[in-house]
Scaffold this motif. Sequence first.
Motif, PDB file in Angstrom:
ATOM      1  N   SER A  92     -16.488 -33.167  -6.828  1.00  0.00           N
ATOM      2  CA  SER A  92     -15.448 -33.641  -5.923  1.00  0.00           C
ATOM      3  C   SER A  92     -16.103 -34.412  -4.782  1.00  0.00           C
ATOM      4  O   SER A  92     -16.916 -33.838  -4.034  1.00  0.00           O
ATOM      5  N   GLY A  93     -15.781 -35.689  -4.679  1.00  0.00           N
ATOM      6  CA  GLY A  93     -16.302 -36.498  -3.585  1.00  0.00           C
ATOM      7  C   GLY A  93     -17.817 -36.549  -3.533  1.00  0.00           C
ATOM      8  O   GLY A  93     -18.392 -36.533  -2.449  1.00  0.00           O
ATOM      9  N   GLY A  94     -18.467 -36.593  -4.681  1.00  0.00           N
ATOM     10  CA  GLY A  94     -19.928 -36.642  -4.731  1.00  0.00           C
ATOM     11  C   GLY A  94     -20.600 -35.290  -4.616  1.00  0.00           C
ATOM     12  O   GLY A  94     -21.821 -35.200  -4.661  1.00  0.00           O
ATOM     13  N   ASN A  95     -19.829 -34.239  -4.464  1.00  0.00           N
ATOM     14  CA  ASN A  95     -20.376 -32.876  -4.406  1.00  0.00           C
ATOM     15  C   ASN A  95     -20.146 -32.191  -5.752  1.00  0.00           C
ATOM     16  O   ASN A  95     -19.183 -32.479  -6.455  1.00  0.00           O
ATOM     17  N   PHE A  96     -21.033 -31.273  -6.077  1.00  0.00           N
ATOM     18  CA  PHE A  96     -20.930 -30.543  -7.339  1.00  0.00           C
ATOM     19  C   PHE A  96     -20.898 -29.055  -7.031  1.00  0.00           C
ATOM     20  O   PHE A  96     -21.802 -28.530  -6.380  1.00  0.00           O
ATOM     21  N   TYR A  97     -19.855 -28.397  -7.508  1.00  0.00           N
ATOM     22  CA  TYR A  97     -19.655 -26.978  -7.233  1.00  0.00           C
ATOM     23  C   TYR A  97     -19.586 -26.186  -8.535  1.00  0.00           C
ATOM     24  O   TYR A  97     -19.266 -26.723  -9.595  1.00  0.00           O
ATOM     25  N   CYS A  98     -19.859 -24.902  -8.426  1.00  0.00           N
ATOM     26  CA  CYS A  98     -19.711 -24.014  -9.581  1.00  0.00           C
ATOM     27  C   CYS A  98     -19.236 -22.657  -9.097  1.00  0.00           C
ATOM     28  O   CYS A  98     -19.347 -22.315  -7.915  1.00  0.00           O
ATOM     29  N   TRP A  99     -18.682 -21.898 -10.033  1.00  0.00           N
ATOM     30  CA  TRP A  99     -18.161 -20.556  -9.756  1.00  0.00           C
ATOM     31  C   TRP A  99     -18.559 -19.623 -10.890  1.00  0.00           C
ATOM     32  O   TRP A  99     -18.553 -20.013 -12.060  1.00  0.00           O
ATOM     33  N   PHE A 100     -18.866 -18.405 -10.544  1.00  0.00           N
ATOM     34  CA  PHE A 100     -19.046 -17.310 -11.496  1.00  0.00           C
ATOM     35  C   PHE A 100     -17.903 -16.346 -11.201  1.00  0.00           C
ATOM     36  O   PHE A 100     -17.966 -15.586 -10.233  1.00  0.00           O
ATOM     37  N   ASN A 101     -16.871 -16.409 -12.012  1.00  0.00           N
ATOM     38  CA  ASN A 101     -15.674 -15.607 -11.742  1.00  0.00           C
ATOM     39  C   ASN A 101     -15.660 -14.340 -12.584  1.00  0.00           C
ATOM     40  O   ASN A 101     -15.972 -14.362 -13.771  1.00  0.00           O
ATOM     41  N   THR A 102     -15.277 -13.252 -11.950  1.00  0.00           N
ATOM     42  CA  THR A 102     -15.134 -12.000 -12.683  1.00  0.00           C
ATOM     43  C   THR A 102     -13.805 -12.014 -13.422  1.00  0.00           C
ATOM     44  O   THR A 102     -12.864 -12.699 -13.035  1.00  0.00           O
ATOM     45  N   LYS A 103     -13.757 -11.246 -14.496  1.00  0.00           N
ATOM     46  CA  LYS A 103     -12.531 -11.137 -15.284  1.00  0.00           C
ATOM     47  C   LYS A 103     -11.841  -9.829 -14.923  1.00  0.00           C
ATOM     48  O   LYS A 103     -12.494  -8.838 -14.636  1.00  0.00           O
ATOM     49  N   ASN A 104     -10.501  -9.842 -14.974  1.00  0.00           N
ATOM     50  CA  ASN A 104      -9.797  -8.584 -14.732  1.00  0.00           C
ATOM     51  C   ASN A 104      -9.736  -7.787 -16.032  1.00  0.00           C
ATOM     52  O   ASN A 104     -10.290  -8.185 -17.042  1.00  0.00           O
ATOM     53  N   GLU A 105      -9.036  -6.671 -16.037  1.00  0.00           N
ATOM     54  CA  GLU A 105      -9.017  -5.763 -17.190  1.00  0.00           C
ATOM     55  C   GLU A 105      -8.478  -6.391 -18.453  1.00  0.00           C
ATOM     56  O   GLU A 105      -8.864  -6.003 -19.554  1.00  0.00           O
ATOM     57  N   ASP A 106      -7.568  -7.369 -18.344  1.00  0.00           N
ATOM     58  CA  ASP A 106      -7.049  -7.982 -19.571  1.00  0.00           C
ATOM     59  C   ASP A 106      -7.872  -9.188 -20.003  1.00  0.00           C
ATOM     60  O   ASP A 106      -7.478  -9.925 -20.899  1.00  0.00           O
ATOM     61  N   THR A 161     -20.312 -13.814  -7.206  1.00  0.00           N
ATOM     62  CA  THR A 161     -19.090 -13.967  -7.995  1.00  0.00           C
ATOM     63  C   THR A 161     -17.913 -14.357  -7.116  1.00  0.00           C
ATOM     64  O   THR A 161     -17.857 -14.027  -5.933  1.00  0.00           O
ATOM     65  N   ASP A 162     -16.990 -15.065  -7.766  1.00  0.00           N
ATOM     66  CA  ASP A 162     -15.715 -15.445  -7.150  1.00  0.00           C
ATOM     67  C   ASP A 162     -15.919 -16.218  -5.838  1.00  0.00           C
ATOM     68  O   ASP A 162     -15.153 -16.061  -4.890  1.00  0.00           O
ATOM     69  N   THR A 163     -16.964 -17.024  -5.799  1.00  0.00           N
ATOM     70  CA  THR A 163     -17.299 -17.823  -4.626  1.00  0.00           C
ATOM     71  C   THR A 163     -17.689 -19.224  -5.069  1.00  0.00           C
ATOM     72  O   THR A 163     -18.422 -19.371  -6.050  1.00  0.00           O
ATOM     73  N   LYS A 164     -17.234 -20.235  -4.351  1.00  0.00           N
ATOM     74  CA  LYS A 164     -17.630 -21.610  -4.644  1.00  0.00           C
ATOM     75  C   LYS A 164     -19.077 -21.801  -4.204  1.00  0.00           C
ATOM     76  O   LYS A 164     -19.426 -21.522  -3.062  1.00  0.00           O
ATOM     77  N   LEU A 165     -19.925 -22.244  -5.137  1.00  0.00           N
ATOM     78  CA  LEU A 165     -21.342 -22.441  -4.863  1.00  0.00           C
ATOM     79  C   LEU A 165     -21.702 -23.913  -5.032  1.00  0.00           C
ATOM     80  O   LEU A 165     -21.142 -24.598  -5.892  1.00  0.00           O
ATOM     81  N   ASP A 166     -22.629 -24.391  -4.254  1.00  0.00           N
ATOM     82  CA  ASP A 166     -23.113 -25.765  -4.354  1.00  0.00           C
ATOM     83  C   ASP A 166     -24.144 -25.834  -5.475  1.00  0.00           C
ATOM     84  O   ASP A 166     -25.256 -25.308  -5.350  1.00  0.00           O
ATOM     85  N   LYS A 167     -23.766 -26.488  -6.572  1.00  0.00           N
ATOM     86  CA  LYS A 167     -24.621 -26.500  -7.751  1.00  0.00           C
ATOM     87  C   LYS A 167     -25.928 -27.260  -7.506  1.00  0.00           C
ATOM     88  O   LYS A 167     -26.994 -26.826  -7.950  1.00  0.00           O
TER      89      LYS A 167
END
Length: 164
Positions: free
Chosen positions: A147-161, A99-105
């Motif tokens: 971006s620039g031929g690269n593909f990234y993804c993120w799994f971001n956590t949500k805060n309390e709201d 989570t909360d990290t840029k990953l190479d898809k």
Amino acid sequence: NHYVKGDGGDSDRARRYEFEISNYFSNDFIPEMEFGNRFFDNSWPEEEWNQFFSFMFSCVQEYFRYGLIEVPTLNLPANKVADITCPEFLEFGEAYFTTDTKLDKRQLHSEFIGLYPKWKDLTTNQFTRWSNIYAQQWDYTYADKSSGGNFYCWFNTKNEDGNE
């Protein structure tokens, strides 16, 4: 015994509350064995129907009195991911999606296929859809970007709201 189908949008999720119930009956132990008759068929006695309606109305009264009483989930998110995608994808996600990290898809897709060759025909689009399902079930937000031929993804956590 099955998940409620829906489009998964905000309106759908707002109207649904899912919870797990452990198995009590089986092929070898059916309701007729415990209660002496089948439920809800033409031969169900009027007295049974009345008891059923009385129970249902008492449940509605409890709901009006106390609101929705939430119960903790045990395995629901994991089971849903495995059922909607495949058990291998759940196993992969638990090991590789941080989570909360840029990953190479592309790398994730390639590693998944390398670990599970039977899924060699899994397209990147399907991998992305499954990643979204994984994120939803664990209450993450999923985002991807090229971006620039690269593909990234993120799994971001949500805060309390509920925001990232």
